[in-house]
Design a protein around this motif. Structure first.
Motif, mmCIF file in Angstrom:
data_model
loop_
_atom_site.group_PDB
_atom_site.id
_atom_site.type_symbol
_atom_site.label_atom_id
_atom_site.label_comp_id
_atom_site.label_asym_id
_atom_site.label_seq_id
_atom_site.Cartn_x
_atom_site.Cartn_y
_atom_site.Cartn_z
ATOM 1 N N PHE A 1 0.854 -1.183 0.000
ATOM 2 C CA PHE A 1 0.000 0.000 0.000
ATOM 3 C C PHE A 1 0.891 1.234 0.000
ATOM 4 O O PHE A 1 1.853 1.308 0.756
ATOM 5 C CB PHE A 1 -0.896 0.015 1.250
ATOM 6 C CG PHE A 1 -1.938 -1.064 1.235
ATOM 7 C CD1 PHE A 1 -3.206 -0.815 0.733
ATOM 8 C CD2 PHE A 1 -1.660 -2.331 1.720
ATOM 9 C CE1 PHE A 1 -4.173 -1.812 0.712
ATOM 10 C CE2 PHE A 1 -2.621 -3.338 1.712
ATOM 11 C CZ PHE A 1 -3.884 -3.075 1.202
ATOM 12 N N TYR A 2 0.545 2.186 -0.846
ATOM 13 C CA TYR A 2 1.327 3.414 -0.928
ATOM 14 C C TYR A 2 0.382 4.607 -1.057
ATOM 15 O O TYR A 2 -0.726 4.477 -1.571
ATOM 16 C CB TYR A 2 2.328 3.350 -2.090
ATOM 17 C CG TYR A 2 1.704 3.268 -3.467
ATOM 18 C CD1 TYR A 2 1.563 4.414 -4.254
ATOM 19 C CD2 TYR A 2 1.255 2.055 -3.978
ATOM 20 C CE1 TYR A 2 0.985 4.354 -5.511
ATOM 21 C CE2 TYR A 2 0.688 1.982 -5.229
ATOM 22 C CZ TYR A 2 0.552 3.133 -5.998
ATOM 23 O OH TYR A 2 -0.023 3.061 -7.245
ATOM 24 N N PRO A 3 0.823 5.793 -0.589
ATOM 25 C CA PRO A 3 -0.073 6.946 -0.538
ATOM 26 C C PRO A 3 -0.523 7.513 -1.884
ATOM 27 O O PRO A 3 -1.699 7.781 -2.076
ATOM 28 C CB PRO A 3 0.710 7.991 0.244
ATOM 29 C CG PRO A 3 1.683 7.206 1.058
ATOM 30 C CD PRO A 3 2.040 6.019 0.200
ATOM 31 N N GLY B 1 8.553 9.430 -2.607
ATOM 32 C CA GLY B 1 8.697 8.169 -1.871
ATOM 33 C C GLY B 1 8.040 6.998 -2.582
ATOM 34 O O GLY B 1 8.593 5.894 -2.638
ATOM 35 N N CYS B 2 6.871 7.238 -3.144
ATOM 36 C CA CYS B 2 6.135 6.163 -3.827
ATOM 37 C C CYS B 2 6.857 5.741 -5.109
ATOM 38 O O CYS B 2 6.871 4.566 -5.462
ATOM 39 C CB CYS B 2 4.709 6.612 -4.131
ATOM 40 S SG CYS B 2 3.784 6.970 -2.617
ATOM 41 N N THR B 3 7.482 6.719 -5.782
ATOM 42 C CA THR B 3 8.243 6.415 -6.987
ATOM 43 C C THR B 3 9.499 5.616 -6.638
ATOM 44 O O THR B 3 9.805 4.613 -7.291
ATOM 45 C CB THR B 3 8.611 7.714 -7.734
ATOM 46 O OG1 THR B 3 7.396 8.374 -8.110
ATOM 47 C CG2 THR B 3 9.441 7.423 -8.972
ATOM 48 N N ALA B 4 10.211 6.025 -5.585
ATOM 49 C CA ALA B 4 11.417 5.289 -5.158
ATOM 50 C C ALA B 4 11.055 3.843 -4.823
ATOM 51 O O ALA B 4 11.750 2.910 -5.215
ATOM 52 C CB ALA B 4 12.051 5.973 -3.952
ATOM 53 N N GLN B 5 9.949 3.662 -4.105
ATOM 54 C CA GLN B 5 9.513 2.323 -3.708
ATOM 55 C C GLN B 5 9.146 1.484 -4.942
ATOM 56 O O GLN B 5 9.606 0.350 -5.087
ATOM 57 C CB GLN B 5 8.306 2.438 -2.775
ATOM 58 C CG GLN B 5 7.788 1.111 -2.270
ATOM 59 C CD GLN B 5 6.615 1.279 -1.315
ATOM 60 O OE1 GLN B 5 5.967 2.329 -1.272
ATOM 61 N NE2 GLN B 5 6.345 0.244 -0.544
ATOM 62 N N ALA B 6 8.325 2.037 -5.826
ATOM 63 C CA ALA B 6 7.894 1.303 -7.018
ATOM 64 C C ALA B 6 9.085 0.943 -7.911
ATOM 65 O O ALA B 6 9.168 -0.175 -8.428
ATOM 66 C CB ALA B 6 6.866 2.124 -7.798
ATOM 67 N N CYS B 7 10.023 1.881 -8.073
ATOM 68 C CA CYS B 7 11.188 1.623 -8.919
ATOM 69 C C CYS B 7 12.119 0.584 -8.305
ATOM 70 O O CYS B 7 12.716 -0.226 -9.018
ATOM 71 C CB CYS B 7 11.920 2.922 -9.232
ATOM 72 S SG CYS B 7 10.969 4.000 -10.347
ATOM 73 N N ASN B 8 12.232 0.568 -6.969
ATOM 74 C CA ASN B 8 13.036 -0.469 -6.313
ATOM 75 C C ASN B 8 12.397 -1.844 -6.545
ATOM 76 O O ASN B 8 13.105 -2.812 -6.849
ATOM 77 C CB ASN B 8 13.166 -0.181 -4.817
ATOM 78 C CG ASN B 8 13.893 -1.304 -4.094
ATOM 79 O OD1 ASN B 8 13.263 -2.142 -3.458
ATOM 80 N ND2 ASN B 8 15.214 -1.344 -4.218
ATOM 81 N N GLY C 1 0.675 -3.528 -6.156
ATOM 82 C CA GLY C 1 0.626 -2.234 -5.499
ATOM 83 C C GLY C 1 -0.824 -1.805 -5.323
ATOM 84 O O GLY C 1 -1.677 -2.166 -6.127
ATOM 85 N N VAL C 2 -1.103 -1.026 -4.279
ATOM 86 C CA VAL C 2 -2.461 -0.532 -4.033
ATOM 87 C C VAL C 2 -2.403 0.919 -3.576
ATOM 88 O O VAL C 2 -1.667 1.251 -2.645
ATOM 89 C CB VAL C 2 -3.185 -1.330 -2.911
ATOM 90 C CG1 VAL C 2 -4.622 -0.829 -2.741
ATOM 91 C CG2 VAL C 2 -3.158 -2.818 -3.147
ATOM 92 N N SER C 3 -3.203 1.764 -4.237
ATOM 93 C CA SER C 3 -3.428 3.118 -3.723
ATOM 94 C C SER C 3 -4.855 3.515 -4.074
ATOM 95 O O SER C 3 -5.527 2.824 -4.839
ATOM 96 C CB SER C 3 -2.419 4.132 -4.287
ATOM 97 O OG SER C 3 -2.870 4.677 -5.501
#
Length: 149
Positions: A37-39, A45-52, A69-71
């Motif tokens: 889950f991401y904001p 932050g969400c881009t860094a997480q998704a790209c990792n 992923g869910v938002s």
């Protein structure tokens, strides 16, 4: 709603992704699922997480982990985000907040002294039988795949 605990059955879900494909937890029986889950789409932050997760996607698949992923963003926002960063995994649309509420991640947040409701950056690793195996509440956006592996 409180967070599901390790060993508990994961809340069932049914949601569409950015391409209109429907995903259900039961579709992944026999496989592990990292339900993250991401904001908000396309924020730092969400881009860094998704790209990792993208950069380590083959390792995650190799470990038998399907990433979802869910938002609460809509289909167009998810499509744009997934296309811009070439995300290889589905982004589930939760505009009605059913998933964020079922998983207890829709919580009060605070920024600059202002309180508001929002999505917490939490990840649930669900095992092959649909039970919660791991709950990550302190997500390292730049090393998230390592937290799952």
């Amino acid at each position: 709603m409180s967070l599901p605990k390790i060993g508990e059955q994961a809340p069932a879900f049914e949601a569409q992704d950015q391409n209109g494909t429907t995903h259900r937890l039961q579709d992944y029986a026999g496989r592990k699922v990292a339900l993250y889950f991401y904001p908000k789409d396309d924020t730092s932050g969400c881009t860094a997480q998704a790209c990792n997760l993208r950069d380590n996607y083959q390792s995650l698949l190799g470990a038998g982990i399907q990433v979802l992923g869910v938002s609460i963003d809509g289909e167009k926002s998810h499509q744009k985000f997934a296309t811009k960063y070439e995300l290889p995994f589905p982004l589930l649309i939760d505009e009605d907040k059913k998933l964020v509420e079922a998983y207890g991640v829709w919580q009060e947040k605070s920024m600059y002294g202002r309180k508001y409701m929002g999505t917490m950056r939490y990840t649930f690793l669900i095992d092959e039988e649909g039970k919660i195996e791991k709950v990550i509440t302190k997500v390292d956006t730049k090393n998230h795949a390592a937290q799952l592996l």
